[in-house]
Design a protein around this motif. Sequence first.
Motif, short mmCIF file in Angstrom:
data_model
loop_
_atom_site.label_atom_id
_atom_site.label_comp_id
_atom_site.label_asym_id
_atom_site.label_seq_id
_atom_site.Cartn_x
_atom_site.Cartn_y
_atom_site.Cartn_z
N TRP A 23 -38.95 -17.30 56.31
CA TRP A 23 -37.84 -17.58 57.27
C TRP A 23 -37.00 -19.03 56.72
O TRP A 23 -37.68 -19.80 55.83
CB TRP A 23 -38.93 -18.16 58.38
CG TRP A 23 -39.77 -16.78 59.32
CD1 TRP A 23 -38.92 -14.94 59.06
CD2 TRP A 23 -40.39 -16.76 60.16
NE1 TRP A 23 -39.89 -14.39 60.03
CE2 TRP A 23 -40.63 -15.52 60.54
CE3 TRP A 23 -41.73 -18.04 59.62
CZ2 TRP A 23 -41.83 -15.41 61.11
CZ3 TRP A 23 -42.91 -17.56 60.82
CH2 TRP A 23 -43.44 -15.79 61.34
N CYS A 24 -35.63 -19.15 57.49
CA CYS A 24 -35.36 -20.25 56.92
C CYS A 24 -35.61 -21.49 57.75
O CYS A 24 -36.70 -21.73 58.89
CB CYS A 24 -33.84 -20.33 57.76
SG CYS A 24 -33.05 -18.76 58.42
N CYS A 27 -36.65 -22.45 61.74
CA CYS A 27 -36.51 -20.39 62.65
C CYS A 27 -38.01 -21.35 63.51
O CYS A 27 -38.75 -21.97 62.91
CB CYS A 27 -37.00 -19.39 61.98
SG CYS A 27 -36.75 -18.10 62.50
N CYS A 58 -36.61 -10.41 61.40
CA CYS A 58 -37.40 -11.29 60.66
C CYS A 58 -39.01 -11.89 61.16
O CYS A 58 -40.06 -12.40 60.86
CB CYS A 58 -36.36 -12.84 60.89
SG CYS A 58 -34.79 -12.36 59.79
N ASN A 128 -34.39 -14.72 70.11
CA ASN A 128 -33.15 -15.26 69.43
C ASN A 128 -31.92 -15.10 70.31
O ASN A 128 -30.93 -15.70 69.59
CB ASN A 128 -33.33 -15.69 68.54
CG ASN A 128 -33.34 -14.27 67.55
OD1 ASN A 128 -33.36 -13.41 67.72
ND2 ASN A 128 -33.99 -14.63 65.85
N GLY A 132 -30.90 -11.26 63.63
CA GLY A 132 -31.43 -12.38 62.47
C GLY A 132 -31.27 -11.23 61.49
O GLY A 132 -30.49 -12.61 60.38
N CYS A 208 -32.48 -19.21 66.52
CA CYS A 208 -32.33 -18.62 64.93
C CYS A 208 -31.31 -19.45 64.46
O CYS A 208 -29.87 -19.72 64.78
CB CYS A 208 -32.22 -17.17 65.32
SG CYS A 208 -31.08 -16.48 63.73
N VAL A 209 -31.86 -20.20 64.22
CA VAL A 209 -31.22 -21.92 63.79
C VAL A 209 -30.06 -21.41 62.89
O VAL A 209 -29.09 -22.44 62.45
CB VAL A 209 -31.96 -22.45 62.63
CG1 VAL A 209 -33.39 -23.60 64.30
CG2 VAL A 209 -32.89 -22.21 61.49
N THR A 210 -29.78 -20.09 61.65
CA THR A 210 -29.81 -20.15 60.91
C THR A 210 -27.43 -19.65 61.52
O THR A 210 -26.66 -19.78 61.67
CB THR A 210 -29.62 -18.93 59.61
OG1 THR A 210 -30.64 -19.72 59.30
CG2 THR A 210 -28.27 -18.54 59.06
N PHE A 211 -27.92 -18.51 63.28
CA PHE A 211 -26.74 -17.67 62.96
C PHE A 211 -26.88 -18.02 64.97
O PHE A 211 -25.43 -18.31 65.07
CB PHE A 211 -27.26 -15.85 63.24
CG PHE A 211 -26.95 -16.08 61.86
CD1 PHE A 211 -25.98 -15.15 60.82
CD2 PHE A 211 -28.13 -14.92 61.19
CE1 PHE A 211 -25.57 -15.43 59.76
CE2 PHE A 211 -28.26 -14.62 60.06
CZ PHE A 211 -27.69 -14.59 59.26
S1 SF4 Z 1 -32.07 -15.41 60.06
FE1 SF4 Z 1 -32.76 -16.74 62.02
S2 SF4 Z 1 -34.48 -15.73 62.46
FE2 SF4 Z 1 -34.19 -14.89 60.47
S3 SF4 Z 1 -35.48 -16.42 59.06
FE3 SF4 Z 1 -33.39 -17.22 59.55
S4 SF4 Z 1 -33.23 -18.38 61.79
FE4 SF4 Z 1 -35.23 -17.22 62.19
#
Ligand code: SF4
Length: 281
Positions: A23-24, A27, A58, A128, A132, A208-211
């Motif tokens: 995972w990021c 996350c 994820c 989330n 993701g 979901c810290v990325t999106f």
């Molecule tokens: S994309 Fe979003 S949900 Fe998937 S591991 Fe990364 S932070 Fe978590």
Amino acid sequence: MNHEIPLPQLQPKEYKSAIKPVWCPGCGDFGVLGSITKALAGLQIQPENVAIVSGIGCSSRMPTYLCTYGFHGVHGRALALATGLKTARPDLTVIATGGDGDGFSIGGNHFLHTCRRNPDMTYIVMDNQVYGMTKGQASPTTDPTWQHGKLTPAGTGINPFQPLAIALAAGANFIARCSSADSNGTARILMEAIRHPGFSMLQVLSPCVTFRPEQREWKNQLIAAPEERQRTADPAEAARLLLSDEGVYTGILFKGERPVYQPQTGTVSARIEAFDEEFRL
Ligand code: SF4
Ligand SMILES: Cc1ncc(C[n+]2csc(CCOP(=O)(O)OP(=O)(O)O)c2C)c(N)n1
């Protein structure tokens, strides 16, 4: 005289597998993994008596990171698999895990009917409000105004799915909302969910810290439901809490008393040759 040697107490880390999560960093799903290991240690359930079943996403990677039995299955089919497993092996503690896309989009039909059927297992949805794994498409719980790239440049314009209100209406027997930022609080609720007979549904708000980096703010926006209003067995009171516009409540929002689904499977014996014959084209 009892000569049994007491087994050493299992610690949360002993439920983890040797595989490191991909995972990021940051996350929310890390917090949920921690809550699961704490809850299993809190209940001292032996790893070989637990099965974690998931779909794809994820969050659905969860079984890989635990040393219990696990099944990383097919997108949207975690609950069908988990129900079959629990029916065949009622002695196991069965926990299904996954995301809001997996559970409420492609798996929406299974979600409704698992609530209705009420098997004795626990479902943890790491919500989330986005897909993701496939890089940030809108999910059923996404806010209608959230704009993302070419797919939904003006938002979806569609009212979000209300997982817990729908779970209540469909017949789930235990309903809770938690935050991945509160790993210990989620673990305590999960212990109660596992112990409660019937289908227990946990919506864990897991950023979901990325999106959806703005979801880091969730930890400041959620409100614990007043203790005296939690654990109600009255669906009307639970519905008022779930649909309240006072804010997003966390805690155990319903604890029902419906009978558990456990069909008598009997002993089935069949020979593979007989199936071979039946399905020959
Ligand atoms: S994309 Fe979003 S949900 Fe998937 S591991 Fe990364 S932070 Fe978590
Ligand atoms: C049958 C099928 N359809 C589509 C996909 C592509 N797919 C993989 S994961 C996913 C959605 C994941 O979102 P979610 O369940 O919310 O989990 P998250 O990754 O956010 O934890 C999709 C659409 C697939 N793997 N299989």
